[in-house]
Design a protein around this motif. Sequence first.
Motif, short mmCIF file in Angstrom:
data_model
loop_
_atom_site.label_atom_id
_atom_site.label_comp_id
_atom_site.label_asym_id
_atom_site.label_seq_id
_atom_site.Cartn_x
_atom_site.Cartn_y
_atom_site.Cartn_z
N ARG A 74 75.94 33.93 -74.56
CA ARG A 74 77.35 33.83 -74.91
C ARG A 74 77.47 33.45 -76.38
O ARG A 74 78.30 33.92 -77.11
CB ARG A 74 78.02 32.77 -74.03
N GLN A 75 76.59 32.56 -76.80
CA GLN A 75 76.53 32.16 -78.21
C GLN A 75 75.09 32.22 -78.64
O GLN A 75 74.20 31.88 -77.87
CB GLN A 75 77.02 30.73 -78.37
N TRP A 76 74.89 32.68 -79.87
CA TRP A 76 73.52 32.74 -80.38
C TRP A 76 73.57 32.35 -81.86
O TRP A 76 74.63 32.38 -82.49
CB TRP A 76 72.95 34.14 -80.18
N ASP A 77 72.39 31.97 -82.39
CA ASP A 77 72.37 31.65 -83.82
C ASP A 77 71.46 32.59 -84.62
O ASP A 77 71.35 32.47 -85.83
CB ASP A 77 72.01 30.17 -84.06
N ALA A 78 70.80 33.51 -83.94
CA ALA A 78 69.98 34.50 -84.66
C ALA A 78 69.88 35.78 -83.84
O ALA A 78 69.83 35.73 -82.61
CB ALA A 78 68.57 33.94 -84.89
N VAL A 79 69.92 36.89 -84.55
CA VAL A 79 69.75 38.20 -83.90
C VAL A 79 68.67 38.95 -84.67
O VAL A 79 68.76 39.07 -85.89
CB VAL A 79 71.04 39.06 -83.98
#
Length: 514
Positions: free
Chosen positions: A455-460
């Motif tokens: 739902r939330q991420w800090d890196a892709v």
Amino acid sequence: MSEPAVPSGPDLVAGVPIESLLDGIPLLGHAHGEPVVLVERGADLFAVGATCTHYGGPLAEGLVVESTIRCPWHHACFDLRTGEATGAPALSDLPCFGVVTRDGHARVGDKRSLPSRKLSGQGPSSIVVLGAGAAGAAAVEALRREGYGGPITLIGAEPPGPVDRPNLSKDYLAGTAPEDWIPLRPDSFYDDLGVTRLIGTPATALDTTRRQVTLADRRTLAYDRLLLATGAEPVRLSVPGADLPHVHVLRSLADARAIIAAAAGTRRAAIIGSSFIGLEVAAALRQRGLEVDVIGRDALPLGRVLGEALGRFVKSVHEEHGVRFHLSASPRAIRPGQVELDNGEVLAADLVVMGVGVRPRTALAEAAGLRVQDGVVVDALMQTSAPGVFAAGDIARYPEARLGELVRIEHWALAERQGQAAARAMLGLGRAFRDVPFFWSAHYDVTLSYVGHARQWDAVDVRGDLAARDATIVFRRAGAPLAVVTVGRDRLSLEIEAALERNDHARVEALTRS
Ligand SMILES: Cc1cc2nc3c(=O)[nH]c(=O)nc-3n(C[C@H](O)[C@H](O)[C@H](O)COP(=O)(O)OP(=O)(O)OC[C@H]3O[C@@H](n4cnc5c(N)ncnc54)[C@H](O)[C@@H]3O)c2cc1C
Ligand code: FES
């Protein structure tokens, strides 16, 4: 849905040298005129049908995990020992064959039938399943499969009963799948299962003290165990004109029929919403030859859910097919033949489809006093706060095993699997629900496969080449992989799913390095 594959590979009845088999790698051949995979697993040899019973996916290209085989297309799971469909979206079993070994050869023998199960003890005195969608339909089948012989009633608001909902925005809407593909099962199937169907009679109240459900025609139904699987309903934006007759939403077969009828009489459509449903509808209407404008509130379609790189990619795929985007924009008013945007632009459109999200149908649960928090809160056995009442699918907020958080997820196969899990739990056979969420979304000839939940991420991280439609996109939070999207890498998606199942982050990293 494709035709069953023409038998290819060796004649497995004649046999193949055992030394030619590789452990855990399915060998595609044929037996008794049908495609069959032969699988060596340790000291065991298994033979099952090679064609997935969902949409006909090629199981020889799938993944063997312990004694299961998984379909590369939408991750259905089958037990190699029996052919049983143990993981949706496939609900029907595979044919399963005996295997004999002699003179260093493995030979496929006769078809075996799946042993029927008998429930130890009587089980609940009656079960009511409220909601005849993905979760509800999968639940009633699982109840009988587990050997429950008592009365089951399936209540559904929406004729004709359980339908293949994902198809409504894809092949069916595009005009490439006939309507007879849409019902999940023929009526006779439920008759044979001994399931009473009350379709077209919505439930209007739930009394968890008396254990009874009231229907719209004022009938009451008693239950011993109840599954709430009422799904979600499409949101309509509150802009002037949103309730005009040419403005549609898409959830039910009736909605899809109405869009198809409207598309037949028009040239220009506007889609409000640039997420999955909106974009799939855009693709389907382009395939019907309509001009299509997509209006999206965000700067990129799907950007919030899938990040920037995938958002750009999906946008370019649609633009190649002639879709025009109007992004960072919202409708200000809808009029016959027109949609006016908040930036002053006016688009011509005789057909408008709103795909701006859904909200869980929790009214019955709330009125009955169940614990509701943007969804009906359940435990790992899909039990709600009321005794004997379970919930599954789009309405269920459940503890996701890897995240350690309560989440509500709107995916087809997950809803079916939760329905199956709730069915087992209602019979006292429950295990904590741990399945890795999976969904797919189709845009022309590009399919996105998503495993996990972020739902939330800090890196892709994007690996491979999206433009070449051969890529892996990893979503991480605090360094941990939460979800992975693959394009053109179906088997890899299965391997990542299996690693996520085991919470094996090192393996996910190894699989997603290139
Ligand atoms: C057009 C479309 C395409 C989709 N494509 C995909 C896809 O490609 N991949 C994917 O993973 N997911 C997809 N989804 C999402 C997926 O279909 C849902 O997550 C899934 O259907 C949820 O199952 P459910 O059983 O919770 O709800 P539903 O399937 O919506 O079933 C709920 C049922 O309950 C009935 N009901 C509601 N209230 C009452 C009442 N009071 N009394 C009686 N019955 C009631 C409803 O009429 C409905 O039939 C798509 C959804 C839509 C709408
Ligand atoms: S075709 Fe096998 S899961 Fe869909």
